[in-house]
Scaffold this motif. Structure first.
Motif, mmCIF file in Angstrom:
data_model
loop_
_atom_site.group_PDB
_atom_site.id
_atom_site.type_symbol
_atom_site.label_atom_id
_atom_site.label_comp_id
_atom_site.label_asym_id
_atom_site.label_seq_id
_atom_site.Cartn_x
_atom_site.Cartn_y
_atom_site.Cartn_z
ATOM 1 N N ALA A 147 49.826 4.703 1.111
ATOM 2 C CA ALA A 147 50.209 4.758 2.431
ATOM 3 C C ALA A 147 50.920 3.511 2.805
ATOM 4 C CB ALA A 147 49.098 5.107 3.412
ATOM 5 N N ARG A 148 51.735 3.815 3.785
ATOM 6 C CA ARG A 148 52.647 2.627 4.761
ATOM 7 C C ARG A 148 52.662 3.043 6.082
ATOM 8 N NH1 ARG A 148 57.234 -1.115 2.876
ATOM 9 N NH2 ARG A 148 58.159 -1.788 5.053
ATOM 10 N N PHE A 149 52.536 2.088 6.890
ATOM 11 C CA PHE A 149 52.588 2.040 8.361
ATOM 12 C C PHE A 149 53.417 0.869 8.958
ATOM 13 C CE2 PHE A 149 50.841 0.954 12.630
ATOM 14 C CZ PHE A 149 51.589 2.044 13.326
ATOM 15 N N ASP A 150 54.561 1.153 9.572
ATOM 16 C CA ASP A 150 55.426 0.189 9.996
ATOM 17 C C ASP A 150 55.322 0.044 11.534
ATOM 18 O OD1 ASP A 150 57.755 -0.774 7.705
ATOM 19 O OD2 ASP A 150 57.000 1.135 7.429
ATOM 20 N N SER A 151 54.923 -1.112 12.061
ATOM 21 C CA SER A 151 54.794 -1.446 13.466
ATOM 22 C C SER A 151 56.051 -2.078 13.947
ATOM 23 C CB SER A 151 53.780 -2.339 13.792
ATOM 24 O OG SER A 151 53.695 -2.670 14.978
ATOM 25 N N ALA A 152 56.809 -1.290 15.024
ATOM 26 C CA ALA A 152 57.891 -1.743 15.508
ATOM 27 C C ALA A 152 58.120 -1.884 16.939
ATOM 28 C CB ALA A 152 59.130 -0.665 15.106
ATOM 29 N N ASP A 153 57.026 -1.900 17.455
ATOM 30 C CA ASP A 153 57.036 -1.958 19.115
ATOM 31 C C ASP A 153 56.245 -2.902 20.009
ATOM 32 O OD1 ASP A 153 54.722 -0.979 18.426
ATOM 33 O OD2 ASP A 153 54.475 0.976 19.712
ATOM 34 N N ALA A 154 55.964 -4.015 19.053
ATOM 35 C CA ALA A 154 55.438 -5.254 19.568
ATOM 36 C C ALA A 154 56.175 -6.040 20.573
ATOM 37 C CB ALA A 154 54.919 -6.132 18.400
ATOM 38 N N THR A 155 55.613 -6.639 21.346
ATOM 39 C CA THR A 155 56.260 -7.455 22.434
ATOM 40 C C THR A 155 55.432 -8.908 22.598
ATOM 41 O OG1 THR A 155 54.878 -6.569 24.179
ATOM 42 C CG2 THR A 155 57.177 -5.617 23.917
ATOM 43 N N VAL A 156 54.326 -8.760 23.474
ATOM 44 C CA VAL A 156 53.467 -10.079 23.736
ATOM 45 C C VAL A 156 52.434 -10.122 22.881
ATOM 46 C CG1 VAL A 156 54.298 -10.185 26.060
ATOM 47 C CG2 VAL A 156 52.262 -9.076 25.890
ATOM 48 N N GLU A 157 51.979 -9.274 22.119
ATOM 49 C CA GLU A 157 50.611 -9.315 21.421
ATOM 50 C C GLU A 157 50.411 -10.331 20.500
ATOM 51 O OE1 GLU A 157 51.922 -5.015 22.259
ATOM 52 O OE2 GLU A 157 52.941 -6.812 21.399
ATOM 53 N N THR A 158 49.306 -10.792 20.113
ATOM 54 C CA THR A 158 48.962 -12.187 19.195
ATOM 55 C C THR A 158 48.160 -11.740 18.202
ATOM 56 O OG1 THR A 158 47.358 -12.798 20.899
ATOM 57 C CG2 THR A 158 49.624 -13.922 20.969
ATOM 58 N N ALA A 159 47.623 -10.115 18.477
ATOM 59 C CA ALA A 159 46.696 -9.765 17.178
ATOM 60 C C ALA A 159 47.070 -8.199 17.436
ATOM 61 C CB ALA A 159 45.331 -9.976 17.422
ATOM 62 N N PHE A 160 47.005 -7.437 16.195
ATOM 63 C CA PHE A 160 47.159 -6.018 15.868
ATOM 64 C C PHE A 160 46.009 -5.439 15.030
ATOM 65 C CE2 PHE A 160 51.532 -5.645 17.837
ATOM 66 C CZ PHE A 160 51.456 -4.273 17.891
ATOM 67 N N ILE A 161 45.562 -4.323 15.528
ATOM 68 C CA ILE A 161 45.001 -3.581 14.441
ATOM 69 C C ILE A 161 46.012 -2.445 13.900
ATOM 70 C CG2 ILE A 161 43.350 -1.896 14.238
ATOM 71 C CD1 ILE A 161 41.514 -3.178 16.409
ATOM 72 N N LEU A 162 46.407 -2.655 12.686
ATOM 73 C CA LEU A 162 47.408 -2.040 12.129
ATOM 74 C C LEU A 162 46.823 -0.773 11.511
ATOM 75 C CD1 LEU A 162 49.336 -4.916 10.168
ATOM 76 C CD2 LEU A 162 50.115 -3.235 12.047
ATOM 77 N N GLY A 163 45.663 -0.639 11.044
ATOM 78 C CA GLY A 163 45.115 0.573 10.477
ATOM 79 C C GLY A 163 43.636 0.489 10.278
ATOM 80 N N GLU A 164 42.964 1.583 9.764
ATOM 81 C CA GLU A 164 41.632 1.319 9.432
ATOM 82 C C GLU A 164 41.243 2.148 8.272
ATOM 83 O OE1 GLU A 164 39.765 2.515 13.114
ATOM 84 O OE2 GLU A 164 39.960 4.367 12.859
ATOM 85 N N LEU A 165 40.425 1.855 7.545
ATOM 86 C CA LEU A 165 39.940 2.567 6.335
ATOM 87 C C LEU A 165 38.628 3.427 6.967
ATOM 88 C CD1 LEU A 165 40.578 0.300 3.454
ATOM 89 C CD2 LEU A 165 41.704 2.457 3.656
ATOM 90 N N TYR A 166 38.134 4.409 6.952
ATOM 91 C CA TYR A 166 37.143 4.937 7.382
ATOM 92 C C TYR A 166 36.581 6.278 6.682
ATOM 93 C CZ TYR A 166 40.090 8.717 9.277
ATOM 94 O OH TYR A 166 40.912 9.868 9.557
ATOM 95 N N LEU A 167 35.211 6.148 6.564
ATOM 96 C CA LEU A 167 34.372 7.289 5.837
ATOM 97 C C LEU A 167 34.216 8.660 6.596
ATOM 98 C CD1 LEU A 167 33.324 7.093 3.020
ATOM 99 C CD2 LEU A 167 30.992 6.406 4.100
ATOM 100 N N ARG A 168 34.657 9.598 5.982
ATOM 101 C CA ARG A 168 34.587 10.881 6.491
ATOM 102 C C ARG A 168 33.873 11.858 5.682
ATOM 103 N NH1 ARG A 168 36.846 12.400 11.331
ATOM 104 N NH2 ARG A 168 36.141 10.157 11.791
ATOM 105 N N GLN A 169 32.810 12.499 5.935
ATOM 106 C CA GLN A 169 32.080 13.389 4.714
ATOM 107 C C GLN A 169 32.347 12.900 3.337
ATOM 108 O OE1 GLN A 169 34.473 16.922 6.004
ATOM 109 N NE2 GLN A 169 32.918 17.727 7.523
ATOM 110 N N GLY A 170 31.875 11.629 3.328
ATOM 111 C CA GLY A 170 31.731 11.081 1.930
ATOM 112 C C GLY A 170 32.835 10.756 1.294
#
Length: 420
Positions: A127-150
């Protein structure tokens, strides 16, 4: 490579791999902030303690499931990588937040910010996710790995914070040391120094996490250890590397491969001079691993010969005896597997037990070098100064790498052939 997918914010994809590399990428240009990758391991939306944050000052989770592997530069592209091994993940962990923080600016100044999830076994992009709408942010949650039904999945998030890594980490329950690194008060006289302990994999929960770090550059190559709070305990020196191999059948494209013991063996070494005038070398050749509790107060942590597959090569300096050290030169030699450091991406990290991490990358090697001076630690009054050297040396025919480095820095030792 298989089909990859560029994701929209909020979408998710299954992650079938046993282990993945999370690559946080961006373009670099003058004046743009540095960007650092981090991961938070969560149970029901919160960390269990400060040890569940993995980042540059705390690079390996206690379980071994998540590791911060460090930065790699390729032209104007910079990648900061984490590895996630699902087989080692503790059953309680149901989510791993993948974050980026800007050091010295905002994400509005950063171009090409993206996160890639890559199958560690095959190198194929999941997978790939491109973040293109940042302005004044100094930290970003780009994505998360999460467990769903094992089964593990990846979700593209793209949520920004204007409070930096400290604000993001605090949101998830990390207690952050907001104070800049300052020298501790002078020690009480007549108090025996505490015996140095091996640095723990993660600080105990009672100590807040220190987010400060120092990156040495050509323009700013030196730093005082006491200014970073690193005046006691142990100083851990780590060399981590990755090999970039060129496959001619692919033309100008590169395939990436991790260094293994089959093709590359680097040795981390140190020349030392003590205040009593004695000199020597700490290295795996001749089993000269040194000692922490007696001279030279420097110890090489074995020779695992596996490079970035583990945590690279490590050497430890006992700062409780820093008054006995006059100068220490940390250097690396190629023992076997390559004729030079070309195509090697290496990061050096000096982590005091008490204080901020100091790191730097090695430049591209353009000469047939088999020995590189990494850092020079010198005594300056009661303090130690760390200077980035990152200096590739080319031994003359028949001259050993050790003798070459001795000559360049005027150590003046007598050398005899050694083996390991």
């Amino acid at each position: 490579m298989g089909a990859s997918m560029t994701m929209q914010k909020g979408t998710n994809v299954a992650v079938a791999a046993q282990a993945v590399r999370v690559e946080l990428g961006r373009r670099t240009s003058p004046g743009t902030p540095d960007v650092d990758a981090s991961a938070l391991l969560l149970v029901s939306g919160k960390v269990r303690g400060d040890a569940d944050l993995v980042f540059y000052n705390q690079p390996v989770h206690g379980s071994g499931a998540v590791r911060h592997e460090g930065k790699r530069t390729d032209g104007d592209a910079v990648t900061d990588s984490l590895t996630v091994d699902f087989a080692r993940m503790e059953p309680a962990i149901d989510r791993v937040v993948l974050a980026a923080s800007a050091d010295g600016g905002t994400f509005g100044q950063v171009t090409g910010l993206h996160v890639r999830i890559v199958d560690l076994a095959t190198g194929s992009e999941i997978a790939r996710f491109d973040s293109a709408d940042a302005t004044v942010e100094t930290a970003f949650i780009l994505g998360e790995l999460y467990l769903r039904q094992g089964a593990w999945k990846f979700r593209a998030v793209g949520q920004g914070y204007d409070t930096g890594l400290a604000g993001l980490a605090t949101d998830f329950g990390i207690s952050v040391d907001q104070q800049p690194a300052t020298p501790p008060p002078p020690p009480v006289t007549h108090r025996a120094p505490a015996p140095p302990a091996a640095p723990p994999a993660a600080p105990p929960a009672a100590q807040p996490v220190r987010l400060t770090k120092v990156t040495l550059t050509k323009e700013a190559p030196t730093v005082s250890l006491s200014k970073q709070g690193g005046t006691s305990g142990v100083l851990r020196v780590n060399l981590n590397w990755e090999v970039r191999k060129q496959f001619k059948s692919w033309g100008a494209k590169f395939g990436r491969a991790v260094a293994t013991h089959a093709d590359l063996d680097l040795d981390l070494c140190a020349l030392y001079e003590l205040t009593d005038g004695s000199k020597g070398v700490v290295q795996s050749l001749g089993n000269a691993f040194g000692s922490l509790q007696q001279p030279p107060y420097i110890h090489l942590d074995g020779d695992d010969r596996t490079g970035a597959v583990s945590t690279g090569e490590n050497l430890t300096v006992n700062l409780d005896h820093k008054d006995r050290l006059r100068r220490v030169l940390i250097f690396v030699t190629i023992y076997e597997g390559a004729r030079s450091f070309a195509d090697l991406h290496a990061t050096v990290t000096l982590q005091p037990q008490n204080g901020a991490a100091i790191d730097f990358s090695l430049d591209e090697c353009t000469v047939p070098s088999t020995v590189c001076a990494l850092a020079l630690i010198t005594r300056d009054g009661g303090d130690l100064t760390v200077q980035r050297e990152a200096r590739y040396l080319v031994p003359q025919r028949g001259v050993s790498p050790q003798r070459t480095i001795d000559a360049a820095y005027g150590w003046g030792m007598n050398w005899t052939p050694g083996r390991k």
